[in-house]
Design an enzyme around this catalytic site. Structure first.
Site, PDB file in Angstrom:
ATOM      1  N   ASN A   1       1.849   2.932  -2.570  1.00 38.87           N
ATOM      2  CA  ASN A   1       1.246   3.822  -3.577  1.00 38.87           C
ATOM      3  C   ASN A   1      -0.090   4.374  -3.081  1.00 38.87           C
ATOM      4  OD1 ASN A   1       2.760   4.057  -6.258  1.00 38.87           O
ATOM      5  ND2 ASN A   1       3.026   1.919  -5.671  1.00 38.87           N
TER       6      ASN A   1
ATOM      7  N   LYS B   1     -15.439 -16.290  -9.995  1.00 40.38           N
ATOM      8  CA  LYS B   1     -14.788 -14.991 -10.172  1.00 40.38           C
ATOM      9  C   LYS B   1     -15.815 -13.946 -10.596  1.00 40.38           C
ATOM     10  CE  LYS B   1     -11.440 -12.251 -12.500  1.00 40.38           C
ATOM     11  NZ  LYS B   1     -10.804 -11.876 -13.721  1.00 40.38           N
TER      12      LYS B   1
ATOM     13  N   ASN C   1      -3.946   1.949 -13.962  1.00 41.96           N
ATOM     14  CA  ASN C   1      -3.023   1.032 -13.276  1.00 41.96           C
ATOM     15  C   ASN C   1      -1.606   1.581 -13.327  1.00 41.96           C
ATOM     16  OD1 ASN C   1      -2.181  -1.424 -12.005  1.00 41.96           O
ATOM     17  ND2 ASN C   1      -1.468  -2.181 -14.000  1.00 41.96           N
TER      18      ASN C   1
ATOM     19  N   GLY D   1       0.775  -1.243   0.000  1.00 42.40           N
ATOM     20  CA  GLY D   1       0.000   0.000   0.000  1.00 42.40           C
ATOM     21  C   GLY D   1       0.801   1.285   0.000  1.00 42.40           C
TER      22      GLY D   1
ATOM     23  N   ILE E   1      -6.522  -9.613 -12.606  1.00 44.24           N
ATOM     24  CA  ILE E   1      -7.002  -9.114 -13.898  1.00 44.24           C
ATOM     25  C   ILE E   1      -8.428  -8.604 -13.707  1.00 44.24           C
ATOM     26  CG2 ILE E   1      -7.615  -9.830 -16.243  1.00 44.24           C
ATOM     27  CD1 ILE E   1      -5.327 -11.874 -16.013  1.00 44.24           C
TER      28      ILE E   1
ATOM     29  N   HIS F   1       2.414   0.115 -13.233  1.00 36.77           N
ATOM     30  CA  HIS F   1       3.211  -1.110 -13.328  1.00 36.77           C
ATOM     31  C   HIS F   1       4.693  -0.734 -13.217  1.00 36.77           C
ATOM     32  CE1 HIS F   1       4.226  -5.197 -14.306  1.00 36.77           C
ATOM     33  NE2 HIS F   1       5.147  -4.717 -15.111  1.00 36.77           N
TER      34      HIS F   1
HETATM   35  C1  GAR Z   1       3.929  -1.411  -7.156  1.00 36.74           C
HETATM   36  O1  GAR Z   1       5.309  -1.442  -7.458  1.00 36.74           O
HETATM   37  C2  GAR Z   1       3.111  -1.540  -8.419  1.00 36.74           C
HETATM   38  O2  GAR Z   1       3.704  -0.930  -9.530  1.00 36.74           O
HETATM   39  C3  GAR Z   1       3.053  -3.042  -8.580  1.00 36.74           C
HETATM   40  O3  GAR Z   1       2.850  -3.506  -7.281  1.00 36.74           O
HETATM   41  C4  GAR Z   1       3.532  -2.665  -6.374  1.00 36.74           C
HETATM   42  C5  GAR Z   1       2.625  -2.331  -5.205  1.00 36.74           C
HETATM   43  O4  GAR Z   1       3.316  -1.663  -4.183  1.00 36.74           O
HETATM   44  N1  GAR Z   1       2.022  -3.438  -9.493  1.00 36.74           N
HETATM   45  C6  GAR Z   1       2.160  -4.440 -10.369  1.00 36.74           C
HETATM   46  O5  GAR Z   1       3.144  -5.135 -10.438  1.00 36.74           O
HETATM   47  C7  GAR Z   1       0.974  -4.633 -11.308  1.00 36.74           C
HETATM   48  N2  GAR Z   1       1.271  -5.610 -12.285  1.00 36.74           N
HETATM   49  P1  GAR Z   1       2.524  -0.942  -3.022  1.00 36.74           P
HETATM   50  O6  GAR Z   1       1.525  -1.964  -2.480  1.00 36.74           O
HETATM   51  O7  GAR Z   1       3.551  -0.587  -1.998  1.00 36.74           O
HETATM   52  O8  GAR Z   1       1.836   0.255  -3.601  1.00 36.74           O
END
Ligand code: GAR
EC number: 2.1.2.2
Length: 190
Positions: A13, A64, A106, A11, A91, A108
């Site tokens: 982000n 799902k 999103n 979390g 997804i 990535h």
């Molecule tokens: C982040 O680095 C995000 O870019 C990645 O998960 C992490 C979550 O971190 N997302 C993916 O890989 C999507 N395919 P967080 O929980 O600390 O925000």
């Protein structure tokens, strides 16, 4: 704009986004956090910001489709206009995509289309690329596909370890994701 964040894990982000709402760097309202994992640390972080938290998992449902229907109901009941995925590791199904066309964003941790999937940072590091980064994109039915909105790059130096690279990537994410969300939600979505 009424915004929901979907997250599965740590979390960091989410927290950067929550802070940006708090300082009104992002206009609008962060209405709720949803996690598909009841033990995700992101739920703990949301307490601090007094943002309503919701959590259920596909395991709680027969299919799902039913899980996604419940998630869709949650978002519609709360009159959500815009959905932000912040480490949401699933997804998005067709029903949700159709309910929120061009309204699911999103982030990535790689320069897509390179290194999609669950381990973007490690995959880039292991491959030995000299440049990687982050991608912010609208969500479609694929895995880390969909129209790209923004990218930022970072160098992988000989001194980098996986841990230092992860740190660099997360810093980029926390800097750019709130800014891009602010930009998109302010302009309005088509
Ligand atoms: C982040 O680095 C995000 O870019 C990645 O998960 C992490 C979550 O971190 N997302 C993916 O890989 C999507 N395919 P967080 O929980 O600390 O925000």
């Amino acid at each position: 704009m009424r915004v929901a964040v979907l997250a599965s894990g740590n979390g960091s982000n989410f927290e950067a986004i929550a802070q940006a709402f708090e300082t009104q760097a992002i206009q609008g309202e962060l209405v709720l956090l949803f996690s598909d994992r009841k033990d995700a640390y992101v739920l703990e972080r949301a307490k601090k910001y007094q943002i309503p938290r919701f959590s259920f998992s596909p395991k709680d449902f027969a299919s799902k489709k039913q899980y996604e229907a419940a998630l869709r109901d949650l978002l519609l009941t709360n009159q959500i206009d815009f959905v932000v995925l912040a480490g949401y590791m699933r997804i998005i199904g067709q029903d949700l995509l159709e309910t929120f066309p061009n309204r699911i964003l999103n982030i990535h941790p790689s320069l897509l289309p390179s290194f999609p999937g669950l381990h973007g940072i490690k995959d880039a590091y292991d491959y030995g690329v000299k440049l990687t980064g982050i991608t912010i994109h609208f969500v479609d039915a694929g895995v880390d596909t969909g129209p790209i909105v923004a990218q930022a790059a970072v160098e992988i130096t000989n001194e980098d370890t996986l841990a230092t690279l992860e740190e660099k990537i997360h810093q980029l994410e926390h800097h750019w994701y709130p800014r891009v969300i602010a930009d998109i939600t302010q302009k309005g979505v088509k």
